[in-house]
Design an enzyme around this catalytic site. Structure first.
Site, short mmCIF file in Angstrom:
data_model
loop_
_atom_site.label_atom_id
_atom_site.label_comp_id
_atom_site.label_asym_id
_atom_site.label_seq_id
_atom_site.Cartn_x
_atom_site.Cartn_y
_atom_site.Cartn_z
N SER A 1 4.84 2.94 7.75
CA SER A 1 4.51 1.69 7.07
C SER A 1 5.67 1.24 6.18
O SER A 1 6.25 2.03 5.44
CB SER A 1 3.27 1.87 6.20
N HIS B 1 0.82 -1.22 0.00
CA HIS B 1 0.00 0.00 0.00
C HIS B 1 0.86 1.27 0.00
O HIS B 1 0.36 2.35 -0.33
CB HIS B 1 -0.98 0.01 1.19
N ASP C 1 0.19 -7.73 1.52
CA ASP C 1 0.53 -6.30 1.49
C ASP C 1 2.03 -6.07 1.50
O ASP C 1 2.54 -5.18 2.18
CB ASP C 1 -0.13 -5.58 2.68
#
Length: 531
Positions: free
Chosen positions: A194, A86, A117
């Protein structure tokens, strides 16, 4: 000459082991930046036709550009970087900034895994980078001190501290991403963190920062490193290291140093669990129970280490392997080609398509039978190529224009590629040194091929693996000879697409191999037949 040290290194020498471990891990963390475009709707005043008419608001769609940012972690010194999918999804003009503030704008997207992911990127560093040390998420306990490193709100190299708050948490972060077991931490993780690592007190990565609970405080979730290593190993095997078939299965064991008294490997060691007969590993003398110490001069502790050691290796190459067996260190050479020695162990990829029930009912007169062999002093037995070529072209003569269009559309839809036929004569002119291709103890004899002119992404099979300019010449599924097929025309790929489900049922592991030539070197692609 004495080695010079930097001021930072001199300062770290007087700090605690924890500070030094965090500083070392920070060298492996990068900042990822780029542009993301969002469609927004603005209300603009319209014009009035008369003084009595009031102006009306008209919705106007506009594209708004925002700066996207995230983190990544270096998993190989040659520039392979792991992050969350993402983070890089829909990101334009990506640039990666390493710990020493070097900016890389030439970023290659290698592969992603939407379900977990994760995404893999590649830069081309001038000097080897510092790769992260992997720990074991299976050994993490609640209450353990941990540290998150990343790029929150663009603050590169930020470090936050917390503990392990929980283990084995289920997490569904989107319609396509869900986990059965993630790590929960209260370390501060913000937008931009992230894709960065969560490390333990030894500076080892135990997970990849992935998500936060937006309606709560100090609840963040991390993908366990044991899962990360398995997925990364698969992504690398399916991309940059997929060309090397070696014929081994592994298991990772935490070895007692008294039983295995060698200095190179401590802790986890990679043990050969099985060896496929007639494979490169079998030919190299590797046996079940051997411990892989080094491969291609890379120290080996895990399947991921072994896969990384094969990056850049092709079927025409070999790597030096150091093994430990029954108290002795053994050196071996694992060759991926040129091992065939026995004349009765020749696999010629024939055109067997018309020997089976063909969905387009080709005329019987075009049936291709096994050809008689000529003797080639350099390579042993080989089929009569000219006779085979004329029979292959005979099939094409019986196909109508509508058949060809239908088949091209189906191959494009199913495999995601557009192709053109390469005749035997043209193949021999292009690849005079590849008339016989050896894999393990098997010789493959191409009879032509198909040239990939374009690749359409996101199709069912092949499109994520194949490249424009590849020449595909063979297809193998299972061990039966009748399922070892030559590919020389559009008709053959169409035939394989029609029988795909039947072939998948015949394959014990539901995998097939496509053999091809890329950059004048032979490779194979191992494809999962069920997606």
């Amino acid at each position: 000459m004495a080695q010079t040290t930097t001021k930072k290194e001199r300062l770290l020498a007087h700090k605690s082991p924890l500070v030094r471990a965090v500083a070392e891990a920070s060298l492996s963390v990068v900042s990822i930046q780029g542009e993301k475009q969002y469609e927004s709707v603005n209300l603009k005043q319209g014009t009035a036709n008369s003084r009595s008419e009031s102006r009306t608001s008209v919705p106007v769609k506009e594209n708004t550009t925002h700066i996207g940012m995230g983190s990544g972690v270096i998993i190989d010194e040659r520039g392979y970087i792991l992050t969350n999918n993402h983070v890089v999804k829909d990101l334009l003009k990506i640039q990666i900034i390493t710990n020493d503030e070097t900016v890389y704008r030439d970023v290659e997207f290698i592969r992603n895994d939407v379900s977990t992911d994760l995404a893999l990127l590649k830069i081309n560093p001038l000097n080897p980078l510092k790769k992260i040390k992997f720990g074991k998420s299976s050994e993490v306990l609640p209450g353990e001190d941990v540290y998150a490193i990343g790029n929150p709100y663009g603050l590169q190299g930020s470090i936050t501290r917390g503990i392990i708050s929980g283990l084995n948490r289920p997490l569904k972060s989107s319609e396509t991403i869900s986990y059965d077991s993630v790590i929960q931490t209260d370390a501060a993780i913000n937008p931009g963190n992230s894709g960065g690592p969560l490390i333990n007190m030894d500076g080892e990565m135990i997970g990849l920062n992935a998500a936060v609970r937006e309606d709560a405080q100090n609840i963040a979730f991390v993908i366990p490193v044991d899962i990360v290593k398995d997925v990364v190993n698969r992504m690398l095997s399916q991309s940059v290291a997929k060309m090397t078939h070696y014929g081994m299965e592994f298991k990772t064991v935490d070895i007692d140093s008294e039983e295995y008294p060698f200095s190179e490997n401590k802790g986890d060691c990679l043990i050969v669990d099985s060896v496929t007969p007639r494979s490169p590993a079998s030919s190299a003398g590797i046996e079940k129970g051997d411990v892989i110490l080094t491969s291609n001069q890379y120290e080996i502790h895990s399947p991921l280490d072994f896969t990384c050691s094969l990056i850049g290796i092709s079927l025409m190459d070999s790597v030096d392997i150091k093994l430990y067996r029954q108290g002795n260190e053994i050196e071996s050479n694992l060759a991926f080609s040129n091992l065939a020695t026995k004349r009765d162990e020749i696999l010629a990829l024939k055109d067997r398509h018309s020997n089976l029930s063909d969905p387009i009912s080709l005329p019987k007169s075009s049936s291709l039978n096994l050809q008689s062999a000529n003797t080639n002093p350099s390579y042993g037995a080989a089929p009569d190529r000219n006779q085979n070529a004329s029979l292959v072209s005979d099939i094409s003569n019986h196909l109508s224009a509508n058949d060809s269009i239908k088949k091209a559309q189906e191959v494009r839809r199913f495999f995601g590629i557009e192709i053109q036929d390469i005749s035997l004569n043209e193949y021999q002119k292009r690849f005079p040194s590849l008339t016989v291709i050896s894999i393990g103890e098997i010789n493959i004899i191409p009879s032509g091929g198909v040239l990939v002119n374009s690749v359409i992404q996101d199709c069912q099979f092949l499109s994520s693996e194949i490249q424009k300019g590849d020449v595909i010449f063979g297809f193998v599924v299972g061990d039966l000879e009748e399922n070892q097929l030559g590919i020389t025309t559009l008709d053959h790929l169409y035939y394989i697409a029609q029988k795909w489900d039947e072939y998948a049922a015949l394959s014990p592991d539901q995998k097939a191999k496509f053999y091809l030539i890329r950059d004048n070197k032979p490779y194979f692609l191992e494809i999962n037949m069920v997606k």
